[in-house]
Design a protein around this motif. Structure first.
Motif, short mmCIF file in Angstrom:
data_model
loop_
_atom_site.label_atom_id
_atom_site.label_comp_id
_atom_site.label_asym_id
_atom_site.label_seq_id
_atom_site.Cartn_x
_atom_site.Cartn_y
_atom_site.Cartn_z
N ARG A 1 -9.90 -0.28 -9.84
CA ARG A 1 -8.95 -1.20 -10.19
C ARG A 1 -8.34 -1.06 -11.49
O ARG A 1 -9.19 -0.80 -12.44
N CYS B 1 -4.84 -3.09 2.60
CA CYS B 1 -5.49 -3.84 1.30
C CYS B 1 -5.43 -5.20 1.35
O CYS B 1 -4.45 -5.81 2.05
N TRP C 1 -10.50 -3.12 0.86
CA TRP C 1 -9.83 -2.20 1.62
C TRP C 1 -10.61 -2.39 3.17
O TRP C 1 -11.71 -2.27 3.27
N ILE D 1 -13.72 2.96 -4.73
CA ILE D 1 -12.47 2.00 -5.08
C ILE D 1 -12.76 1.82 -6.56
O ILE D 1 -13.85 1.67 -7.06
N THR E 1 -6.62 -9.38 -0.52
CA THR E 1 -7.06 -9.89 -1.71
C THR E 1 -7.62 -11.26 -1.48
O THR E 1 -6.81 -12.00 -0.27
N MET F 1 -10.52 -7.76 -4.43
CA MET F 1 -9.63 -6.83 -3.61
C MET F 1 -10.46 -5.98 -2.79
O MET F 1 -11.43 -5.50 -2.84
N CYS G 1 -2.73 0.27 -3.89
CA CYS G 1 -2.29 -1.17 -3.67
C CYS G 1 -1.61 -1.84 -4.76
O CYS G 1 -2.41 -1.94 -5.68
N GLU H 1 0.77 -1.20 -0.03
CA GLU H 1 -0.04 0.14 -0.11
C GLU H 1 0.81 1.21 0.10
O GLU H 1 1.79 1.33 0.49
#
Length: 124
Positions: free
Chosen positions: A72, A96, A36, A70, A98, A34, A22, A6
């Motif tokens: 990506r 962060c 947070w 958010i 996953t 993903m 991240c 991060e």
């Protein structure tokens, strides 16, 4: 082993903005959910936001809806958290995480890998 790093934390005044990033080491990042999370001193870790592999499914905590976004970039193995209208109660270490799934998950216990965290401090 997926490594998550991060960045983007810092000190900001109430009402200000920060963008957390991240970066994931895994080339199959594009198939992962993903998330947070954040943890304030003396409090339990709490869910902030999560996004599925395609970005088509997103969840937010009620406390950040309308203020945080958010997103990506699968080409760059990166997930972002844009934080606007920050409040002192947003102060926390942000993590962060996953999970190898095509769905979107908000339960911290289901995540497989975690980053080291980045400090966000919002002054009043």
């Amino acid at each position: 082993q997926v490594q998550l790093v991060e960045s983007g934390g810092g000190l900001v005044q109430a009402g200000g903005s920060l963008r957390l990033s991240c970066a994931a080491s895994e080339r199959t990042f594009s198939t992962y959910c993903m998330g947070w999370f954040r943890q304030a001193p003396g409090k339990e870790r709490e869910f902030v936001a999560a996004i599925n592999w395609s970005g088509g499914s997103i969840l937010y905590a009620d406390s950040v809806k309308g203020r945080f976004t958010i997103s990506r970039d699968n080409a760059k193995n990166t997930v972002l958290l844009q934080m606007n209208s920050l409040k002192p109660e947003d102060t926390a270490v942000y993590y962060c995480a996953t999970k190898r799934t095509f769905t979107v998950v908000k339960d911290a216990g289901q995540y497989d890998y975690w980053g080291q965290g980045t400090q966000v401090t919002v002054s009043s």
